[in-house]
Design an enzyme around this catalytic site. Structure first.
Site, short mmCIF file in Angstrom:
data_model
loop_
_atom_site.label_atom_id
_atom_site.label_comp_id
_atom_site.label_asym_id
_atom_site.label_seq_id
_atom_site.Cartn_x
_atom_site.Cartn_y
_atom_site.Cartn_z
N ARG A 93 0.86 -1.17 0.00
CA ARG A 93 0.00 0.00 0.00
C ARG A 93 0.90 1.22 0.00
O ARG A 93 1.96 1.23 0.62
CB ARG A 93 -0.92 0.02 1.23
CG ARG A 93 -1.92 -1.12 1.28
CD ARG A 93 -2.98 -0.94 0.19
NE ARG A 93 -3.93 -2.03 0.15
CZ ARG A 93 -3.96 -2.98 -0.76
NH1 ARG A 93 -3.03 -3.02 -1.71
NH2 ARG A 93 -4.88 -3.91 -0.74
N GLU A 122 -2.62 7.90 -4.40
CA GLU A 122 -3.17 7.32 -5.63
C GLU A 122 -4.45 8.03 -6.04
O GLU A 122 -5.23 8.42 -5.18
CB GLU A 122 -3.43 5.82 -5.43
CG GLU A 122 -2.13 5.06 -5.47
CD GLU A 122 -2.32 3.56 -5.52
OE1 GLU A 122 -3.43 3.08 -5.82
OE2 GLU A 122 -1.35 2.87 -5.26
N HIS A 140 -0.95 -0.23 -10.45
CA HIS A 140 -1.30 -1.38 -9.60
C HIS A 140 -2.50 -2.09 -10.24
O HIS A 140 -3.63 -1.97 -9.77
CB HIS A 140 -1.64 -0.87 -8.20
CG HIS A 140 -1.81 -1.96 -7.19
ND1 HIS A 140 -0.75 -2.68 -6.69
CD2 HIS A 140 -2.90 -2.44 -6.57
CE1 HIS A 140 -1.19 -3.55 -5.81
NE2 HIS A 140 -2.49 -3.43 -5.72
#
Length: 179
Positions: A93, A122, A140
């Site tokens: 993360r 993000e 991702h």
């Protein structure tokens, strides 16, 4: 012949361990919930405290959950403790890494390089990281296939059904809550 340090030795960390060993790497790991001796023997892996993994690894790969205590667990102090030839890979993360400190460590060659597919803010990527040539930045999206998403749905439904039937889910992030 290099040492891989895995931070977070859950399902994904264990898969990374096998792949790294297939490439001839020695693997050490840290996890808040240490694996049993049987698991350590099965995976031929050595447990070390967080600071020891940082100090002894040629590459550190992150596979830990984001919980408040993991916020910026990888920070300026961590980078200073790493080998100057070491790499950091964050596939966990974004907020477990202090990106400002990472950019500084990469710019100053405190560490050799990094690979990220998650970001602190993000979907935005830090302009400081974008300007560096010793970092690889990817989206991702490994699970962004129909097959993977269907598997995720089946896994979630199996977990829900299992709990409703009185069982315990196999993929609990914190197994202590089940005791």
């Amino acid at each position: 012949g290099r040492t891989l340090g895995i931070m977070g030795f859950g399902r994904i960390g264990k898969m990374v361990c096998k792949k790294a060993q297939g490439l001839g790497m020695q693997v050490v790991y840290y996890d808040k919930f240490r694996a049993s001796e049987e698991i350590e023997k099965e995976y031929n892996v050595t447990y070390m405290e967080f600071d020891e993994v940082v100090k002894n690894s040629d590459c550190i790969t992150l596979h830990m959950p984001y919980i408040p205590e993991n916020h910026h667990i990888i920070n300026a102090e961590t980078f200073r403790a790493m080998k100057d030839s070491a790499y950091l890979v964050n596939a966990a993360r974004g907020a477990v890494v202090d990106e400002k400190s990472l950019a500084e460590a990469l710019r100053n060659k405190t560490i050799k390089g990094a690979g990220l597919d998650v970001y602190e803010d993000e979907p935005n990527v830090s302009p400081e990281l974008l300007a560096l040539d010793n970092v690889t930045l990817t989206p991702h999206i490994a699970s962004c296939t129909l097959k993977a998403r269907m598997g995720m749905c089946r896994e979630a439904l199996a977990g829900i059904t299992g709990v409703l039937e009185g069982g315990k889910p196999y993929n609990v992030v914190n197994p202590e809550v089940l005791k």
